[in-house]
Write an enzyme that holds these catalytic residues in place. Structure first.
Site, PDB file in Angstrom:
ATOM      1  N   ASP A  14       1.092   5.978   7.103  1.00  0.00           N
ATOM      2  CA  ASP A  14       0.750   6.364   5.734  1.00  0.00           C
ATOM      3  C   ASP A  14      -0.722   6.088   5.436  1.00  0.00           C
ATOM      4  OD1 ASP A  14       1.613   7.131   2.982  1.00  0.00           O
ATOM      5  OD2 ASP A  14       1.020   5.056   2.551  1.00  0.00           O
ATOM      6  N   GLU A  25      -1.507   9.982   8.871  1.00  0.00           N
ATOM      7  CA  GLU A  25      -1.790  10.811   7.697  1.00  0.00           C
ATOM      8  C   GLU A  25      -3.287  10.726   7.411  1.00  0.00           C
ATOM      9  OE1 GLU A  25      -0.650  11.302   2.981  1.00  0.00           O
ATOM     10  OE2 GLU A  25      -0.485   9.347   3.949  1.00  0.00           O
TER      11      GLU A  25
END
Length: 220
Positions: free
Chosen positions: A181, A218
């Protein structure tokens, strides 16, 4: 604010349906203990959220999926934790002493604190004065205090301590890989900065234990 009740057992129940669709990989949003519905604010990376199940159920899901030729990819939210976590403990809910509670907490150097005038802050200041420090958080959300990725204890928690670390541990429990993330937000903020070796270290640590671990970051 709504919790819709989905859990690991529900996913197990639908594996035949997913297999019939041709699914070979399942990416799960965060499944670790957290107070929110989105779970991007972990309170403990080592625990499956009890709304979803437990370790035994996770291992059953891995086994059932593997038997159908399907792999699980987990969401690694390692840029920040919850302010309501065992590590930060802004609200004093845990028996351990969190970084916000005390300047002598073992977790204090895991986060970015700034001393302010007493009474204007949310955490204990660097000399132990209550409400005399603020902290850096992801995109200004005070529920998401940012981890100091250059801190060795943080690296040990996430990847630098073998299967005791969260990254290798969950691969050891049967996950096939990680989606990382907000990868580009980890110090020093951009993936291509040569001084920022956090994710390189993560990759080396994971691949040294599990050579075929799938890793994707990400990056916006």
């Amino acid at each position: 604010q709504n919790f819709y009740g989905g859990d690991l057992q529900g996913l197990i129940d639908q594996l035949d349906y997913l297999q019939n669709l041709g699914v070979t990989a399942i990416y799960l949003n965060p499944i670790f203990e957290s107070p929110s519905n989105h779970k991007y604010d972990a309170t403990d990376y080592g625990l499956i959220d009890d709304n979803f199940g437990d370790l035994a159920l996770f291992q059953t899901l891995v086994s059932e999926a593997d038997g159908r030729g399907m792999k699980l990819i987990l969401d690694g939210v390692f840029n920040h934790t919850s302010s309501d976590s065992i590590y930060f403990d802004r609200y004093g809910r845990y028996t351990s002493v969190g970084a916000c509670e005390s300047h002598t907490s073992p977790y204090r150097e895991w986060y970015y604190f700034t001393d302010v005038a007493p009474g204007t802050g949310t955490c204990v200041g660097s000399t132990g004065i209550p409400n005399a420090a603020t902290y850096q958080s992801w995109f200004g959300y005070d529920s998401l205090p940012k981890l100091r990725a250059t801190s060795q204890p943080v690296r040990d928690l996430i990847w630098a301590d073998g299967t005791n670390s969260i990254g290798p541990y969950w691969i050891d429990q049967g996950a096939a890989g990680w989606r990382l993330d907000v990868g580009g937000d980890v110090d020093s903020g951009v993936l291509n900065d040569p001084a920022n070796d956090y994710w390189e270290g993560f990759r080396v640590a994971l691949r040294s234990v599990y050579s075929d671990t799938y890793i994707t970051g990400e990056e916006w």
